[in-house]
Structures are given as structure tokens and as C-alpha cells.
Design an enzyme around this catalytic site. Structure first.
Site, PDB file in Angstrom:
ATOM      1  N   GLU A  72     -12.447  -1.902  12.502  1.00  0.00           N
ATOM      2  CA  GLU A  72     -12.428  -1.419  11.122  1.00  0.00           C
ATOM      3  C   GLU A  72     -13.435  -1.589  10.177  1.00  0.00           C
ATOM      4  O   GLU A  72     -14.264  -1.105   9.679  1.00  0.00           O
ATOM      5  CB  GLU A  72     -11.197  -1.334  10.532  1.00  0.00           C
ATOM      6  CG  GLU A  72     -10.963  -1.027   8.930  1.00  0.00           C
ATOM      7  CD  GLU A  72      -9.517  -1.296   8.468  1.00  0.00           C
ATOM      8  OE1 GLU A  72      -8.488  -1.699   9.160  1.00  0.00           O
ATOM      9  OE2 GLU A  72      -9.522  -0.735   7.094  1.00  0.00           O
ATOM     10  N   ASP A 128      -8.281  -9.057   4.678  1.00  0.00           N
ATOM     11  CA  ASP A 128      -8.267  -7.967   5.639  1.00  0.00           C
ATOM     12  C   ASP A 128      -9.246  -7.734   6.787  1.00  0.00           C
ATOM     13  O   ASP A 128     -10.265  -7.078   6.514  1.00  0.00           O
ATOM     14  CB  ASP A 128      -8.142  -6.790   4.837  1.00  0.00           C
ATOM     15  CG  ASP A 128      -7.530  -5.501   5.486  1.00  0.00           C
ATOM     16  OD1 ASP A 128      -6.972  -5.732   6.487  1.00  0.00           O
ATOM     17  OD2 ASP A 128      -8.062  -4.370   5.113  1.00  0.00           O
ATOM     18  N   GLU A 139       0.873  -1.086  -0.023  1.00  0.00           N
ATOM     19  CA  GLU A 139       0.075  -0.128   0.014  1.00  0.00           C
ATOM     20  C   GLU A 139       0.921   1.426   0.031  1.00  0.00           C
ATOM     21  O   GLU A 139       0.589   2.307   0.609  1.00  0.00           O
ATOM     22  CB  GLU A 139      -0.710   0.024   1.089  1.00  0.00           C
ATOM     23  CG  GLU A 139      -2.054  -1.206   1.161  1.00  0.00           C
ATOM     24  CD  GLU A 139      -2.894  -1.164   2.335  1.00  0.00           C
ATOM     25  OE1 GLU A 139      -4.063  -1.769   1.873  1.00  0.00           O
ATOM     26  OE2 GLU A 139      -2.547  -0.827   3.381  1.00  0.00           O
TER      27      GLU A 139
HETATM   28  C1  BDP Z   1      -6.049  -2.180   6.334  1.00  0.00           C
HETATM   29  C2  BDP Z   1      -6.281  -0.786   6.724  1.00  0.00           C
HETATM   30  C3  BDP Z   1      -5.078   0.304   6.489  1.00  0.00           C
HETATM   31  C4  BDP Z   1      -3.750  -0.355   6.939  1.00  0.00           C
HETATM   32  C5  BDP Z   1      -3.538  -1.747   6.712  1.00  0.00           C
HETATM   33  C6  BDP Z   1      -2.430  -2.420   6.968  1.00  0.00           C
HETATM   34  O1  BDP Z   1      -7.398  -0.378   5.911  1.00  0.00           O
HETATM   35  O2  BDP Z   1      -5.572   1.333   6.922  1.00  0.00           O
HETATM   36  O3  BDP Z   1      -2.920   0.292   6.857  1.00  0.00           O
HETATM   37  O4  BDP Z   1      -4.785  -2.619   6.637  1.00  0.00           O
HETATM   38  O5  BDP Z   1      -2.753  -3.452   7.664  1.00  0.00           O
HETATM   39  O6  BDP Z   1      -6.848  -2.977   6.934  1.00  0.00           O
HETATM   40  O7  BDP Z   1      -1.412  -2.233   6.819  1.00  0.00           O
END
Ligand code: BDP
Length: 701
Positions: free
Chosen positions: A389, A361, A287
């Protein structure tokens, strides 16, 4: 009652018999040793005793009748040590023994361990026995943590916003550190120690290199000093490009000697200030975060470089496996396994690979991550998300330990039946020395720490399962309720049931039958199954549900993405066929026709609607249960929870209506008669926008 005291509420016990039992057996304490950890243990015992039974607990000059004797093994007098020899041989360095003994005709209660931290954990256990109103006449309790590194991960930014935080701002007041030590820091450490959490990563995985500058190291040091007596080590996230961002180097290539030296120097600098610094947590090449792949190097190159830097100081590196790349969008669920499993056995001894519980996730329900069991020569660390989340933020009451337990109990079959995820994580399956578990914290500046008062149960329950991943989440719920609200059975039993059912409720009203990731994109608040316009395919909910007029669901079998091949037999074979796939994972692994007849003889469409309706009804039941227990809870918390449950009910209906109206376009079928007429039409639900939904940190802008 504002909830600040968490489960450490030491209000006077209103059962006289119980109080008598404690007064009969405890009249004072005597400690052997003079460590700051022992001091915090005795202070806690005094505070708890005085609160619970309403009498001062004296410090005694010697061991007398009815004294609590505290001290680590080496500091205990030899007579006591001899009596506890076999008990002490059963515990590890953080374990404890809590035992009633007779010494020279004096009845005493001994709290001991191999270390003072063990004594502290034992002290909290003794306090808990009293909070639970248990008889302490014949204490005989031996316990040790089964996992070594039991960590909270704070996704806290230096500007005090919290990524996916729904309980206010970050509790770390960086601006006033190192001088200002807030009482919250101490209470945070006490709470963690009381459940055996022994480490905390202070900063977001989407990391800032600023925290590694000397200015911030000084602040981190101040926190480390507060936490040290409580057995809580601090860790930081390391931004991979820090050598460049510091202005020192032109590259962050992990094979470049200057870069390697930079990290060694940085580690030396940190350890000079914080000798018990735990190490680094790293999110790399995920990401948008920088990582070794930027230099055509591998995760092993990156992780091992950092591991070498912290190794001389006994530090560790937790390298996250949460990766999914733009180049291979076929099935995001497969990518972490594909990228990491080939590296099995190549990481240094002080590296843990940190893996989320499921392959996508933190969804309300996911099958276990196929990496568990697939890397026998690498210690894998479990990452759970305590902050909600994808489960209704801090507005919804969802008891997560039930979900954590489900994952820990799953059988990977990699070494035959009984190869559970828990055994991978605690290292027993392939004899791992280094073991760990992390929970993404749900803590913020909210007065009650977690926003929703029941969010505290998720912090508590995570800690308990981190200590012992074989515990029963129902038993954890009960003890938490007793310590947090009331010992009355008429309260505990129904509310425990409510907690246990709350997890399935959220699955039902958000993502039943294996649906996943259909939350509105970005903030993940509310339904958004229609979202299809984002830059990368796997950012869009339509990628996950794949609804057409033919059916719905993600085919991950041999005929589809074949993600199933990442699991061992017999899972692979069993889940490859629709008929033998557990219905809870149906649409996770299969694209299923709307008319498909399920176990109960009804169609998929009918069952999907029934699940959403069940979810709403589950919440209605939660509302009723809560209304019935009013007399057992203080007004403030009672009313707050009552109001929050109304939000949850409203949102459960919103989910049901929006998702069913959306899928109806594909199924082309009427809503079954048990679904009440939706309040609004689909366009309305699609038009809702939440520009200020909480939890999105600047790292996403
Ligand atoms: C996702 C989230 C994000 C996190 C990412 C992570 O949306 O904000 O940075 O995982 O775990 O669940 O790195």
C-alpha cells in the site's frame, strides 16, 4: 513462463549429477494411512518428482529399498516409530521429521509428523530439498512452526474489489460459488501449505455482514472444503453491527443478552457447516467501522462476547488494535497503546489482539509498535502488510521480509535485553499458549497472483517467517530465487543482493531518516507531503512531517507528544535525545533544525537530499543488476521485470524531486549540487491527480 506456478516450479533439473542422486535414492513411495491430506502430499510428491527428475514415482505395496515412506506417527509401523522416537518428541503437532533410515537393510527416506498435516509439510520440505538441488543421501531434518496461527488476511470485498489490492480482483469468485471450484483455489492452498500458512481470512476488515448470511456461509463452506486437506482453515471478518443489519435486532450492544445469543446462534450455524472454521477477525471502532464503543462498551466487552460464541467450537477471535480516534488527535502513534494496554489480562483465552508492526500504518519504515511487550497477559498477534500500500503498489520491487525481520528482531527490553518482538509474537517471552501472525495478502486475479513477479517473494517470505520468526531474510531470498528462477550462483548472488537492498532503496526515495505518511492521500500512490486540507488532522501528511522554516519532523519526545514514554528503558532515554536516536528514526521522534549537523558532519538538509538521491541511485543499480542476469531468466519474466524496474526508477525520481522541492520552501536552501535539476516545478508535481489509482475499495467511498 507466466509466473502462475510460483515457487512450486518442477521443471526438469538440468544437472545430471543431482538427478542421479535423486534417482539413486528414490524409486517409489509407500504411505501409511488413508487421509485426504496424505493423498495431497503423495500427489504433490509424484508431480514434483516426475517434473524434477523426469521419471514416474511408483506407489509401492510395501516398504522397499529406496522408498519414500510417508505417514503420521500413529500410522507408522512400530519399528520405524521406535527409530524416530527422540526426533518425534522434539516436534509439535504441525512439525515434521524427514530422515534417511535403514530398515531391514533397506535404505529409506521417512517423512512423518504427529499429524498428516505435519507429513504434508515434511513432503513439501523434501520437494524443496530437491528444488534446491540439495543432497538427500543423509536426510536428517526436524522442524516445527514456532507460531500457531499463521494467517493471510485478504482485504477482499464481496463485489471482488480488493482494498489495497494491486494484483487484479479478488480470487474468490463469490458469484459462482459454491458450485464452481476454480483450479486457482487448489493452487492457492498448495502454495500456502508449501510454506506452512494454516489459515486464511477471506474477507476485508472493513466488513460486510452479508458474508455471515446462510447464502454466503454455503460458499465459504465450499472453499473450506477445498482448503481442508491442505491444513488451511478459513476465517471471516465479523462486522460488529451484523445483528442489526441482518434485520434481526435493534441493537448490537455486546452486553445485551439477545445480541450475545445472536452471535452464539450465528457461530453454531457456521460451525454446523464448517466444523473446522477458524473464527473471526474484527476491526471495530476504527475508521468508521461499528464497534462496542457505539454502546459505551469497551473492546474487551466486544471481543469477549464473540469469543464466547466461538469458544465451544474451539474458535478464536482476532481483535484488531488499529484504532485512532477523532477526539485525541495529539499523536495518532499513541492511541492504540493508550486504548488497549489498560485492558491487559481481561480478554478471554481465545482472543488475540492483532497489532500492526508499527504504531502508524505500514510505512516503508516504522519503529516497532510499543504495544509489543506492553501487554504481557494478552496474546498479541503480529499484523504485517504484504500488499504494498505504501511501498509502490505492485509496480515496485521491494523485498519485504527484510523489513519484517527488522521488526521481529527489535528489542523491546520489557524484560531486559533480548526481549525481542519475535519473542512476544511466538509467545516465549511471557509464556503464551495462543500465538499468531497475519499478513495482509497481495494476491489477486493476476496470472502470476501478485502483479509484480517479485511480489511472490513477499508472500513466500511472510510464510517462512510466520513459521519461524528467527529466520534470516537473506537465506529466504536465496531459496525463493532458486525455486522461482534458477539455481545458478551467478544469478542467485547478485539478485539476492538486489532484493535485500530494495527495502532500503524504497525508504531512501520515499521516506528517509524517519519521515512517514507523506504519500498522497487516499490512494497513497506517489508523494503528497503538501496535502493539508482533509477533514481530520491525522489524515494529512503535513501532520506527520510538521515542516516549518525552523525544521522538520514529529517531536515524540518528552517535550513533544511523549509517545516515547510508551517504550521501555533504555529505548526511551536513548531516543529522547537527538544525538543518540538512530538516524533512521530521526524525524519519527524529533523535530530537527534544517541546519542540524548529523553524524557525517553535514546538515540535515544536505543529508535528506543525499538520501533521496541515494534512493534513485539504488534503483539505477537494481536496473543494471537485472540487465546483467538476462541469460538466467525466461524472456517473459525477464522483460516484465525490466519494464517494471523502469517504472520504479521513474517514480523514485518523481519522489525525490517532488519532496525536495516541497521541503525546499521551508529550508530555504539550495538543492545540493549532486541533485540533478528537477524536470518539473513543484506546482506540476502538486497538480498530478490519480483518480483511478488502484486499490481503493468501495468501503472508502
Ligand atoms: C490502512 C488502509 C485502509 C485499511 C486500514 C486498516 O489504508 O484501507 O482499511 O489500514 O488496516 O492502511 O484497517
Amino acid at each position: 513462463q507466466d509466473g502462475y506456478d510460483l515457487w512450486l516450479q518442477y521443471d526438469k533439473i538440468d544437472d545430471d549429477k543431482v538427478v542421479e542422486n535423486y534417482l539413486d535414492h528414490i524409486s517409489g513411495f509407500h504411505k501409511f494411512g488413508s487421509d485426504e491430506t496424505l493423498d495431497v502430499a503423495t500427489t504433490e510428491l509424484k508431480t514434483a518428482f516426475e517434473g524434477l527428475v523426469g521419471q514416474t514415482l511408483k506407489e509401492l505395496n510395501s516398504v522397499e529399498e529406496n522408498s519414500v515412506v510417508l505417514g503420521s506417527e500413529e500410522n507408522l509401523p512400530s519399528e520405524i516409530r521406535a527409530m524416530l522416537k527422540s526426533d518425534l518428541s522434539e516436534i509439535n503437532s504441525e512439525g515434521y521429521v524427514l530422515k534417511s533410515l535403514s530398515l531391514n537393510n533397506n535404505r529409506i527416506t521417512v517423512v512423518t509428523g504427529k499429524t498428516d498435516v505435519g507429513v504434508l509439510y515434511g513432503t513439501f520440505r523434501l520437494i524443496k530439498e530437491m528444488q534446491l538441488h540439495n543432497n538427500i543421501t543423509q536426510c536428517d531434518i526436524i522442524d516445527s512452526p514456532k507460531i500457531q496461527k499463521r494467517l493471510l488476511n485478504h482485504w477482499d470485498n464481496l463485489d471482488r474489489t480488493v482494498e489495497r489490492g494491486y494484483a487484479g480482483f479478488s480470487i474468490w469468485d463469490w458469484h459462482h460459488l459454491p458450485e464452481l471450484i476454480k483450479p486457482e483455489y487448489i493452487d492457492y492452498a498448495r502454495a500456502n501449505a508449501s510454506i506452512g500458512i494454516n489459515g486464511t481470512v477471506l474477507t476485508n476488515v472493513n466488513a460486510s455482514s452479508l458474508v455471515l448470511t446462510s447464502h454466503y456461509i454455503e460458499k465459504v463452506k465450499a472453499l473450506a472444503e477445498v482448503f481442508r486437506p491442505y491444513g488451511l482453515q478459513v476465517y471471516l471478518t465479523a462486522r460488529f453491527s451484523s445483528p442489526m443489519e441482518s434485520g434481526d435486532l435493534k441493537t448490537a450492544d455486546p452486553l445485551d443478552p439477545e445480541v450475545r445469543q445472536w452471535w452464539k446462534d450465528k457461530a453454531d450455524e457456521i460451525y454446523a457447516e464448517i466444523p473446522d472454521f477458524g473464527g473471526f477477525l474484527v476491526k471495530a471502532n476504527s475508521e468508521g467501522q461499528p464497534g462496542p464503543n457505539n454502546y459505551d462498551r469497551s473492546h474487551v466487552d466486544g471481543a469477549n462476547m464473540l469469543a464466547e460464541a466461538v469458544a465451544p467450537h474451539s474458535g478464536i477471535v482476532m481483535w484488531r488494535a488499529f484504532v485512532y480516534s477523532e477526539d485525541d488527535p495529539e499523536d495518532r502513534a499513541k492511541q492504540a497503546y493508550s486504548e488497549f494496554v489498560p485492558f491487559d489480562g481481561q480478554f478471554h483465552d481465545n482472543v488475540l489482539v492483532q497489532v500492526k508492526n508499527g504504531p502508524i500504518d505500514f510505512q516503508p519504515r516504522e519503529p516497532f509498535h510499543p504495544m509489543f511487550g506492553a501487554m504481557p497477559d494478552t496474546p498479541l498477534m503480529m499484523e504485517f502488510q504484504i500488499t504494498q500500500e505504501y511501498l509502490g503498489f505492485s509496480s515496485h520491487l521491494v523485498y519485504l521480509p527484510e523489513m519484517f525481520e527488522e521488526t521481529l528482531d527489535e528489542d523491546t527490553y520489557v524484560q531486559g535485553e533480548g526481549s525481542t518482538v519475535a519473542k512476544v509474537v511466538d509467545g516465549t517471552l511471557s509464556n503464551k499458549k495462543l500465538t499468531g501472525i497475519a499478513g495482509v495478502a497481495n494476491i489477486g486475479t493476476a496470472k502470476n497472483w501478485t502483479g509484480h513477479p517479485f511480489g511472490q517473494a513477499n508472500w513466500y517470505g511472510f510464510g517462512r517467517l510466520a513459521w519461524d520468526p528467527y529466520l534470516d531474510s537473506e537465506a529466504i531470498a536465496k531459496e525463493w530465487l532458486k525455486m522461482t528462477f534458477s539455481n545458478e550462483q551467478e544469478f542467485v548472488d547478485p539478485v539476492k543482493d538486489l532484493m535485500i537492498k530494495s527495502r532500503e532503496a524504497v525508504v531512501n526515495y520515499m521516506t528517509p531518516l524517519g519521515l512517514h505518511h507523506i504519500m498522497d492521500t487516499g490512494h497513497h500512490y506517489g508523494p503528497g507531503p503538501w496535502v493539508d486540507d482533509l477533514g481530520r488532522p491525522e489524515w494529512n501528511p503535513v501532520y506527520y512531517h510538521r515542516a516549518t522554516s525552523e525544521g522538520v519532523g514529529f517531536d515524540r519526545t518528552e517535550s513533544g507528544s511523549d509517545a516515547l514514554s510508551q517504550y521501555a528503558e533504555p529505548i526511551r532515554e536513548k531516543y529522547n535525545s537527538i544525538e543518540t536516536t538512530p538516524e533512521k528514526y530521526l524525524l519519527w521522534f524529533h523535530h530537527v533544525p534544517w541546519d542540524y549537523k548529523m553524524e557525517n558532519g553535514q546538515t540535515l538538509w544536505y543529508n535528506l537530499a543525499a538520501k533521496y538521491q541515494e534512493g534513485v541511485e539504488d534503483v539505477e543499480e537494481m536496473v543494471n543488476t537485472w540487465n546483467d542476469i538476462e541469460e538466467y531468466v525466461d524472456d517473459q519474466r525477464f522483460e516484465e521485470i525490466q519494464m517494471l524496474l523502469q517504472i520504479q526508477l521513474k517514480e523514485a525520481k518523481w519522489w525525490r524531486n517532488a519532496v525536495l522541492l516541497y521541503f525546499q520552501q521551508f529550508s530555504g536552501k539550495e538543492l545540493p549540487e549532486f541533485i540533478p535539476e528537477p524536470e518539473y516545478d513543484l506546482e506540476y508535481y502538486q497538480s498530478l491527480e490519480f483518480p483511478y489509482a488502484p486499490g481503493i475499495s468501495p468501503s472508502w467511498h
